[in-house]
Design a protein around this motif. Structure first.
Motif, PDB file in Angstrom:
ATOM      1  N   ARG A  40      20.515 -22.475  49.322  1.00 30.87           N
ATOM      2  CA  ARG A  40      19.165 -21.957  49.484  1.00 30.87           C
ATOM      3  C   ARG A  40      18.190 -23.126  49.572  1.00 30.87           C
ATOM      4  NH1 ARG A  40      22.098 -18.397  50.146  1.00 30.87           N
ATOM      5  NH2 ARG A  40      22.053 -16.263  49.323  1.00 30.87           N
ATOM      6  N   TRP A  41      16.933 -22.796  49.832  1.00 36.19           N
ATOM      7  CA  TRP A  41      15.942 -23.841  50.018  1.00 36.19           C
ATOM      8  C   TRP A  41      15.757 -24.680  48.770  1.00 36.19           C
ATOM      9  CZ3 TRP A  41      11.730 -23.758  46.818  1.00 36.19           C
ATOM     10  CH2 TRP A  41      11.445 -22.563  46.159  1.00 36.19           C
ATOM     11  N   TRP A  42      15.929 -24.068  47.581  1.00 36.18           N
ATOM     12  CA  TRP A  42      15.701 -24.850  46.353  1.00 36.18           C
ATOM     13  C   TRP A  42      16.795 -25.896  46.114  1.00 36.18           C
ATOM     14  CZ3 TRP A  42      16.605 -19.486  46.033  1.00 36.18           C
ATOM     15  CH2 TRP A  42      17.870 -19.121  45.562  1.00 36.18           C
ATOM     16  N   HIS A  43      17.954 -25.694  46.720  1.00 34.38           N
ATOM     17  CA  HIS A  43      18.989 -26.723  46.622  1.00 34.38           C
ATOM     18  C   HIS A  43      18.542 -28.017  47.315  1.00 34.38           C
ATOM     19  CE1 HIS A  43      21.710 -23.074  46.063  1.00 34.38           C
ATOM     20  NE2 HIS A  43      21.855 -23.786  44.953  1.00 34.38           N
ATOM     21  N   PHE A  44      17.792 -27.867  48.387  1.00 38.25           N
ATOM     22  CA  PHE A  44      17.260 -29.054  49.070  1.00 38.25           C
ATOM     23  C   PHE A  44      16.213 -29.751  48.213  1.00 38.25           C
ATOM     24  CE2 PHE A  44      19.121 -26.686  52.554  1.00 38.25           C
ATOM     25  CZ  PHE A  44      19.648 -27.678  53.371  1.00 38.25           C
ATOM     26  N   LEU A  45      15.441 -28.970  47.458  1.00 35.91           N
ATOM     27  CA  LEU A  45      14.459 -29.577  46.548  1.00 35.91           C
ATOM     28  C   LEU A  45      15.150 -30.386  45.453  1.00 35.91           C
ATOM     29  CD1 LEU A  45      11.790 -26.745  46.094  1.00 35.91           C
ATOM     30  CD2 LEU A  45      11.676 -28.768  47.548  1.00 35.91           C
ATOM     31  N   VAL A  46      16.246 -29.840  44.921  1.00 36.61           N
ATOM     32  CA  VAL A  46      17.010 -30.570  43.902  1.00 36.61           C
ATOM     33  C   VAL A  46      17.571 -31.859  44.498  1.00 36.61           C
ATOM     34  CG1 VAL A  46      19.049 -30.504  42.407  1.00 36.61           C
ATOM     35  CG2 VAL A  46      17.569 -28.489  42.607  1.00 36.61           C
ATOM     36  N   ALA A  47      18.088 -31.769  45.730  1.00 38.90           N
ATOM     37  CA  ALA A  47      18.641 -32.954  46.390  1.00 38.90           C
ATOM     38  C   ALA A  47      17.565 -34.016  46.604  1.00 38.90           C
ATOM     39  CB  ALA A  47      19.270 -32.560  47.729  1.00 38.90           C
ATOM     40  N   ILE A  48      16.361 -33.589  46.977  1.00 39.13           N
ATOM     41  CA  ILE A  48      15.260 -34.538  47.156  1.00 39.13           C
ATOM     42  C   ILE A  48      14.912 -35.206  45.830  1.00 39.13           C
ATOM     43  CG2 ILE A  48      12.793 -34.725  47.712  1.00 39.13           C
ATOM     44  CD1 ILE A  48      13.267 -32.531  49.830  1.00 39.13           C
ATOM     45  N   ALA A  49      14.939 -34.434  44.737  1.00 38.50           N
ATOM     46  CA  ALA A  49      14.676 -35.015  43.411  1.00 38.50           C
ATOM     47  C   ALA A  49      15.743 -36.046  43.053  1.00 38.50           C
ATOM     48  CB  ALA A  49      14.618 -33.907  42.363  1.00 38.50           C
ATOM     49  N   LEU A  50      17.005 -35.725  43.355  1.00 37.13           N
ATOM     50  CA  LEU A  50      18.092 -36.679  43.102  1.00 37.13           C
ATOM     51  C   LEU A  50      17.889 -37.962  43.897  1.00 37.13           C
ATOM     52  CD1 LEU A  50      21.165 -34.237  43.225  1.00 37.13           C
ATOM     53  CD2 LEU A  50      20.261 -35.395  41.195  1.00 37.13           C
ATOM     54  N   MET A  51      17.285 -37.841  45.066  1.00 38.50           N
ATOM     55  CA  MET A  51      17.048 -39.004  45.914  1.00 38.50           C
ATOM     56  C   MET A  51      15.861 -39.825  45.419  1.00 38.50           C
ATOM     57  SD  MET A  51      16.395 -39.047  50.038  1.00 38.50           S
ATOM     58  CE  MET A  51      15.008 -37.913  49.929  1.00 38.50           C
ATOM     59  N   LEU A  52      14.790 -39.169  45.019  1.00 33.91           N
ATOM     60  CA  LEU A  52      13.568 -39.876  44.644  1.00 33.91           C
ATOM     61  C   LEU A  52      13.698 -40.633  43.332  1.00 33.91           C
ATOM     62  CD1 LEU A  52      10.797 -37.298  45.645  1.00 33.91           C
ATOM     63  CD2 LEU A  52      11.574 -39.321  46.884  1.00 33.91           C
ATOM     64  N   LEU A  53      14.578 -40.186  42.446  1.00 37.35           N
ATOM     65  CA  LEU A  53      14.727 -40.845  41.145  1.00 37.35           C
ATOM     66  C   LEU A  53      15.188 -42.301  41.289  1.00 37.35           C
ATOM     67  CD1 LEU A  53      14.470 -40.541  38.112  1.00 37.35           C
ATOM     68  CD2 LEU A  53      16.772 -39.566  38.052  1.00 37.35           C
ATOM     69  N   PRO A  54      16.325 -42.586  41.943  1.00 39.94           N
ATOM     70  CA  PRO A  54      16.712 -43.994  42.118  1.00 39.94           C
ATOM     71  C   PRO A  54      15.779 -44.762  43.039  1.00 39.94           C
ATOM     72  CG  PRO A  54      18.192 -42.576  43.353  1.00 39.94           C
ATOM     73  CD  PRO A  54      17.342 -41.675  42.507  1.00 39.94           C
ATOM     74  N   VAL A  55      15.231 -44.091  44.059  1.00 37.22           N
ATOM     75  CA  VAL A  55      14.308 -44.777  44.970  1.00 37.22           C
ATOM     76  C   VAL A  55      13.084 -45.279  44.207  1.00 37.22           C
ATOM     77  CG1 VAL A  55      12.718 -44.413  46.898  1.00 37.22           C
ATOM     78  CG2 VAL A  55      15.075 -43.632  47.075  1.00 37.22           C
ATOM     79  N   GLY A  56      12.570 -44.444  43.292  1.00 39.32           N
ATOM     80  CA  GLY A  56      11.431 -44.861  42.491  1.00 39.32           C
ATOM     81  C   GLY A  56      11.740 -46.069  41.624  1.00 39.32           C
ATOM     82  N   LEU A  57      12.931 -46.093  41.023  1.00 37.08           N
ATOM     83  CA  LEU A  57      13.330 -47.235  40.184  1.00 37.08           C
ATOM     84  C   LEU A  57      13.469 -48.508  41.013  1.00 37.08           C
ATOM     85  CD1 LEU A  57      16.006 -45.486  37.914  1.00 37.08           C
ATOM     86  CD2 LEU A  57      13.763 -46.341  37.193  1.00 37.08           C
ATOM     87  N   ILE A  58      13.960 -48.371  42.228  1.00 38.79           N
ATOM     88  CA  ILE A  58      14.134 -49.549  43.095  1.00 38.79           C
ATOM     89  C   ILE A  58      12.793 -50.062  43.597  1.00 38.79           C
ATOM     90  CG2 ILE A  58      15.147 -50.342  45.273  1.00 38.79           C
ATOM     91  CD1 ILE A  58      17.436 -48.310  44.712  1.00 38.79           C
ATOM     92  N   LEU A  59      11.867 -49.146  43.867  1.00 40.54           N
ATOM     93  CA  LEU A  59      10.537 -49.568  44.311  1.00 40.54           C
ATOM     94  C   LEU A  59       9.810 -50.359  43.229  1.00 40.54           C
ATOM     95  CD1 LEU A  59       9.259 -46.412  46.245  1.00 40.54           C
ATOM     96  CD2 LEU A  59       9.800 -48.655  47.211  1.00 40.54           C
ATOM     97  N   LYS A  60      10.148 -50.106  41.950  1.00 38.34           N
ATOM     98  CA  LYS A  60       9.499 -50.834  40.858  1.00 38.34           C
ATOM     99  C   LYS A  60      10.012 -52.265  40.732  1.00 38.34           C
ATOM    100  CE  LYS A  60       8.635 -49.064  36.883  1.00 38.34           C
ATOM    101  NZ  LYS A  60       7.160 -49.210  36.884  1.00 38.34           N
ATOM    102  N   GLN A  61      11.099 -52.625  41.412  1.00 37.85           N
ATOM    103  CA  GLN A  61      11.692 -53.958  41.227  1.00 37.85           C
ATOM    104  C   GLN A  61      10.827 -55.108  41.747  1.00 37.85           C
ATOM    105  OE1 GLN A  61      15.701 -53.667  42.786  1.00 37.85           O
ATOM    106  NE2 GLN A  61      16.382 -52.378  41.104  1.00 37.85           N
ATOM    107  N   PRO A  62      10.082 -55.154  42.789  1.00 39.28           N
ATOM    108  CA  PRO A  62      10.046 -54.183  43.899  1.00 39.28           C
ATOM    109  C   PRO A  62      11.015 -54.601  45.003  1.00 39.28           C
ATOM    110  CG  PRO A  62       8.234 -55.734  44.122  1.00 39.28           C
ATOM    111  CD  PRO A  62       9.016 -56.173  42.911  1.00 39.28           C
ATOM    112  N   ASP A  63      11.583 -53.573  45.684  1.00 35.57           N
ATOM    113  CA  ASP A  63      12.520 -53.826  46.770  1.00 35.57           C
ATOM    114  C   ASP A  63      12.367 -52.709  47.794  1.00 35.57           C
ATOM    115  OD1 ASP A  63      14.534 -54.532  48.442  1.00 35.57           O
ATOM    116  OD2 ASP A  63      16.129 -54.535  46.955  1.00 35.57           O
ATOM    117  N   LEU A  64      11.354 -52.848  48.638  1.00 35.43           N
ATOM    118  CA  LEU A  64      11.046 -51.809  49.618  1.00 35.43           C
ATOM    119  C   LEU A  64      12.176 -51.637  50.626  1.00 35.43           C
ATOM    120  CD1 LEU A  64       9.040 -49.791  50.850  1.00 35.43           C
ATOM    121  CD2 LEU A  64       8.021 -51.690  52.123  1.00 35.43           C
ATOM    122  N   GLY A  65      12.813 -52.736  51.031  1.00 38.08           N
ATOM    123  CA  GLY A  65      13.868 -52.652  52.037  1.00 38.08           C
ATOM    124  C   GLY A  65      15.043 -51.808  51.576  1.00 38.08           C
ATOM    125  N   THR A  66      15.590 -52.131  50.384  1.00 39.37           N
ATOM    126  CA  THR A  66      16.729 -51.375  49.871  1.00 39.37           C
ATOM    127  C   THR A  66      16.347 -49.934  49.573  1.00 39.37           C
ATOM    128  OG1 THR A  66      17.603 -53.408  48.892  1.00 39.37           O
ATOM    129  CG2 THR A  66      18.526 -51.338  48.110  1.00 39.37           C
TER     130      THR A  66
END
Length: 364
Positions: A137-163
C-alpha cells in the motif's frame, strides 16, 4: 582422471559467475590499471594495493554469487542496523580529515561506514517490500522513505553530500522498481524545486561555493574553481585520440588534483582522448544493459528490486563522476566505478556485482 577432476573444479569455480559481466569488468579493470599507473606517476604502490583489494573483492563477489538471493535477503535488516550504529559511532568517535568526519579507526585500518549503506539501504528496502509483497500500500512507500532518510541524514551531518546523494539514489531506484507512481515522482520533483531556497539556506558554505563555482569556475580559478578548470583543460587537450599513455602533461605536471581517485577520468581523457572515452562509456553501457537483462528476468520481487537498484546505481555513479569532472555537475567527491583508486568503494561495487550474478543465476 586428474584432468577430469581439474575440469570439475574449474566448472565449480566459474559456475556462479556471469561470463558477460566478468568480460566487461575485466576490460575496465585493465584500463583502470593503465590509467592508475600513469596517474600515480608510474608508481607500483597503488597498483599493488588495487590488486590486493580487487582480489579480496573478487573473492567476496564469488562467495555472494554462489549464494541464493533468498539467503542474502535476510542479511538486509541486520546489515542496515549495523550501518546505522557505525554512522552514529562516526558522529561521536569518527576521524576528521579536511573538515569532514567520515571514518572510523579499527587500529590496523580505517573504514568509511557510509560505504556500507550503499548496499545495506537497498537491501533493507527491498527486504521490506518483499515481506509485504502481497499487500503493498501507499504507506509502505512512506516507511521505505523513512528508512532511506535516516542514514542519509546522518551522512549529511558528516558532511558528505556526494555519498548521501548516491545512497539516496540507490534507495530511490528500489522505490521506482517497486512501482512508485510517476505522479508521486513528478510531485516530489516539484516539491524539491520549490524548496530549493530553503535547501540553499541550510547548505554548508563549501557546498554553496561548489555550486557557484560550477556556474562560473573562473570566479575563483586558484581556489574552488581550480579542480574543474584543470580537469576541463585535461579533457579538452586530449582531443580525438589523446596524447598517449604516460604522455599527459596536465597529469604529470601535477595540475590535476585527486587524479587517482575522483578525477581519474580527466587523466584517462587526456591520454586516451575521445575514442578512449567512447570505449569506456561503451563498457559501462554494456554492464548496465546486462544488469537490466538480469533485472527483467529476476524470479522474485526482491531480486528485481535489488538488481534494478544495483544496475542503475552503477549508471548513476559513472554519470555523476564524469559530469563532475567535465564541469556539468558540482564537485561532490564521487569515484569512477571500478576505475578510481579506493579499497572500500571497490569492495562495495563488487559486492553489488556478486548480488547481480546471484540473482541472474536463480531459476524457477
Amino acid at each position: 582422471m586428474k584432468s577430469q577432476i581439474l575440469k570439475r573444479l574449474w566448472a565449480k569455480l566459474i559456475e556462479p559467475l556471469d561470463g558477460w559481466l566478468m568480460l566487461f569488468l575485466g576490460l575496465i579493470f585493465m584500463l583502470s590499471l593503465l590509467v592508475l599507473y600513469s596517474a600515480s606517476n608510474q608508481s607500483f604502490d597503488k597498483i599493488d594495493n588495487k590488486l590486493v583489494y580487487t582480489m579480496l573483492s573478487l573473492t567476496i563477489m564469488w562467495l555472494i554469487a554462489r549464494s541464493r538471493p533468498q539467503m542474502i535477503m535476510h542479511f538486509g535488516p541486520p546489515l542496515y542496523l549495523v550501518g546505522l550504529l557505525l554512522l552514529v559511532a562516526v558522529h561521536f568517535k569518527g576521524i576528521t580529515v579536511n573538515g569532514s568526519t567520515r571514518w572510523l579507526s579499527l587500529g590496523f585500518t580505517r573504514i568509511q561506514p557510509s560505504e556500507i549503506m550503499k548496499i545495506a539501504l537497498p537491501m533493507m528496502i527491498a527486504w521490506y517490500f518483499q515481506k509485504h509483497e502481497a499487500s503493498l500500500r501507499w504507506w509502505h512507500f512512506l516507511v521505505a522513505i523513512a528508512l532511506m532518510l535516516l542514514p542519509v541524514g546522518l551522512i549529511l551531518k558528516q558532511p558528505d553530500l556526494g555519498t548521501a546523494t548516491l545512497i539516496m539514489a540507490a534507495g530511490f531506484f528500489v522505490l521506482f522498481f517497486a512501482g512508485l507512481s510517476w505522479r508521486v515522482i513528478v510531485g516530489g520533483l516539484a516539491v524539491f524545486a520549490a524548496s530549493l531556497p530553503v535547501i540553499w539556506h541550510v547548505m554548508h558554505d563549501y557546498q554553496k561555493k561548489r555550486i557557484l563555482t560550477l556556474i562560473d569556475p573562473m570566479s575563483d580559478p586558484l581556489g574552488a574553481g581550480y579542480h574543474i578548470i584543470q580537469s576541463m583543460i585535461a579533457i579538452g587537450s586530449g582531443g580525438p585520440i589523446g596524447k598517449g599513455w604516460l604522455n599527459g602533461t596536465q597529469t604529470h605536471l601535477d595540475y590535476i588534483p585527486e587524479r587517482t581517485t575522483d578525477f581519474i577520468f580527466a587523466v584517462f581523457s587526456e591520454e586516451f582522448g575521445m575514442i578512449g572515452n567512447l570505449i569506456l562509456v561503451g563498457l559501462y553501457l554494456l554492464i548496465i544493459s546486462r544488469g537490466l537483462m538480469i533485472t527483467a528476468r529476476a524470479q522474485t520481487l526482491y531480486g528485481r528490486l535489488m538488481a534494478g537498484s544495483i544496475t542503475l546505481s552503477f549508471f548513476f555513479y559513472a554519470f555523476v563522476n564524469m559530469g563532475m569532472v567535465s564541469g556539468i555537475l558540482p564537485v561532490v567527491g564521487v569515484p569512477l566505478p571500478f576505475v578510481s583508486y579506493g579499497g572500500t568503494a571497490t569492495v562495495t561495487l563488487f559486492i553489488g556485482t556478486g548480488m547481480l550474478m546471484s540473482i541472474g543465476k536463480l531459476r524457477k
